[in-house]
Enzyme design. Structure first.
Site, PDB file in Angstrom:
ATOM      1  N   ASP A  50       0.844  -1.205   0.000  1.00  0.00           N
ATOM      2  CA  ASP A  50       0.000   0.000   0.000  1.00  0.00           C
ATOM      3  C   ASP A  50       0.879   1.255   0.000  1.00  0.00           C
ATOM      4  OD1 ASP A  50      -2.581  -1.305   0.131  1.00  0.00           O
ATOM      5  OD2 ASP A  50      -2.016  -1.891   2.157  1.00  0.00           O
ATOM      6  N   LYS A 122      -3.971  -8.188 -11.518  1.00  0.00           N
ATOM      7  CA  LYS A 122      -5.044  -7.266 -11.914  1.00  0.00           C
ATOM      8  C   LYS A 122      -4.720  -5.858 -11.434  1.00  0.00           C
ATOM      9  CE  LYS A 122      -8.931 -10.378 -11.787  1.00  0.00           C
ATOM     10  NZ  LYS A 122      -9.933 -10.867 -10.867  1.00  0.00           N
TER      11      LYS A 122
HETATM   12  C1  SAM Z   1      -2.048  -2.664  -3.029  1.00  0.00           C
HETATM   13  S1  SAM Z   1      -2.376  -4.303  -2.475  1.00  0.00           S
HETATM   14  C2  SAM Z   1      -1.349  -5.303  -3.564  1.00  0.00           C
HETATM   15  C3  SAM Z   1      -1.777  -6.746  -3.600  1.00  0.00           C
HETATM   16  C4  SAM Z   1      -0.942  -7.719  -4.463  1.00  0.00           C
HETATM   17  N1  SAM Z   1       0.399  -7.879  -3.905  1.00  0.00           N
HETATM   18  C5  SAM Z   1      -0.870  -7.313  -5.918  1.00  0.00           C
HETATM   19  O1  SAM Z   1       0.216  -7.031  -6.413  1.00  0.00           O
HETATM   20  O2  SAM Z   1      -1.913  -7.306  -6.591  1.00  0.00           O
HETATM   21  C6  SAM Z   1      -1.546  -4.327  -0.882  1.00  0.00           C
HETATM   22  C7  SAM Z   1      -1.924  -5.502  -0.025  1.00  0.00           C
HETATM   23  O3  SAM Z   1      -1.058  -5.565   1.122  1.00  0.00           O
HETATM   24  C8  SAM Z   1      -1.809  -6.049   2.222  1.00  0.00           C
HETATM   25  N2  SAM Z   1      -1.095  -5.686   3.471  1.00  0.00           N
HETATM   26  C9  SAM Z   1      -0.832  -4.439   3.931  1.00  0.00           C
HETATM   27  N3  SAM Z   1      -0.151  -4.495   5.103  1.00  0.00           N
HETATM   28  C10 SAM Z   1       0.005  -5.805   5.402  1.00  0.00           C
HETATM   29  C11 SAM Z   1       0.607  -6.528   6.483  1.00  0.00           C
HETATM   30  N4  SAM Z   1       1.200  -5.887   7.501  1.00  0.00           N
HETATM   31  N5  SAM Z   1       0.593  -7.874   6.442  1.00  0.00           N
HETATM   32  C12 SAM Z   1       0.010  -8.526   5.415  1.00  0.00           C
HETATM   33  N6  SAM Z   1      -0.565  -7.913   4.349  1.00  0.00           N
HETATM   34  C13 SAM Z   1      -0.574  -6.576   4.353  1.00  0.00           C
HETATM   35  C14 SAM Z   1      -3.159  -5.384   2.049  1.00  0.00           C
HETATM   36  O4  SAM Z   1      -4.158  -6.085   2.746  1.00  0.00           O
HETATM   37  C15 SAM Z   1      -3.352  -5.462   0.524  1.00  0.00           C
HETATM   38  O5  SAM Z   1      -4.001  -6.658   0.181  1.00  0.00           O
END
Ligand code: SAM
Length: 143
Positions: A50, A122
């Site tokens: 994020d 996606k």
């Molecule tokens: C912008 S999305 C990208 C998802 C995927 N990696 C992609 O490339 O399509 C960021 C993801 O990181 C996860 N996330 C954020 N902080 C996290 C943490 N401390 N532990 C696990 N997941 C986390 C969020 O829930 C979200 O699903």
């Protein structure tokens, strides 16, 4: 964390009959701290964390010195960490933070060409449609 994403992943694991995948839906920081032994991982992929693009939210970004030290400690010597982001100022922050970690060394000057091992999600497809760039960083653990 993102339950529909976990569901889609499990569906694919089932459809492909994979038996070497373990999915943990939990805070990755806690998982790395409590469930992953030091010097044990061949590599770590963190794709599109994020961005928290508002400046006052930058402190919430995942890629900060304490987390990078934790990541480096869990990788085997010679193992790698591969990050990708579509936010240029986050890419710049990642480069500074990874370069400052004594256990890690960049595999190239600055940003890496997109490795074939990184799938096109996606999320990224949407970014490309919107004209976003993508920056890959691949560092190795040196000792
Ligand atoms: C912008 S999305 C990208 C998802 C995927 N990696 C992609 O490339 O399509 C960021 C993801 O990181 C996860 N996330 C954020 N902080 C996290 C943490 N401390 N532990 C696990 N997941 C986390 C969020 O829930 C979200 O699903």
């Amino acid at each position: 964390m993102h339950t529909p994403g976990v569901g889609a992943l499990l569906k694919q694991v089932g459809e492909r009959g994979l038996t070497n995948v373990r999915v943990i839906q939990h805070d990755a920081v806690e998982v790395l701290t409590r469930m992953v032994a030091p010097d044990s991982l061949a590599g770590i992929h963190i794709f599109f964390p994020d961005p928290w693009h508002k400046k006052r939210h930058h402190k919430r970004r995942l890629i900060q010195p304490p987390l990078v030290a934790l990541l480096a400690s869990r990788i085997q010597p010679g193992g790698y960490i591969h990050l990708a982001t579509d936010w240029q100022d986050y890419a710049e922050q990642m480069l500074v933070v990874l370069a400052a970690e004594p256990l890690l060394a960049n595999t190239v000057a600055d940003y890496a060409p997109r490795p074939d091992t990184r799938p096109l999600t996606k999320f990224e497809q949407r970014g490309i449609r919107l004209g976003h760039g993508v920056w890959d960083l691949v560092f190795k653990r040196v000792e």
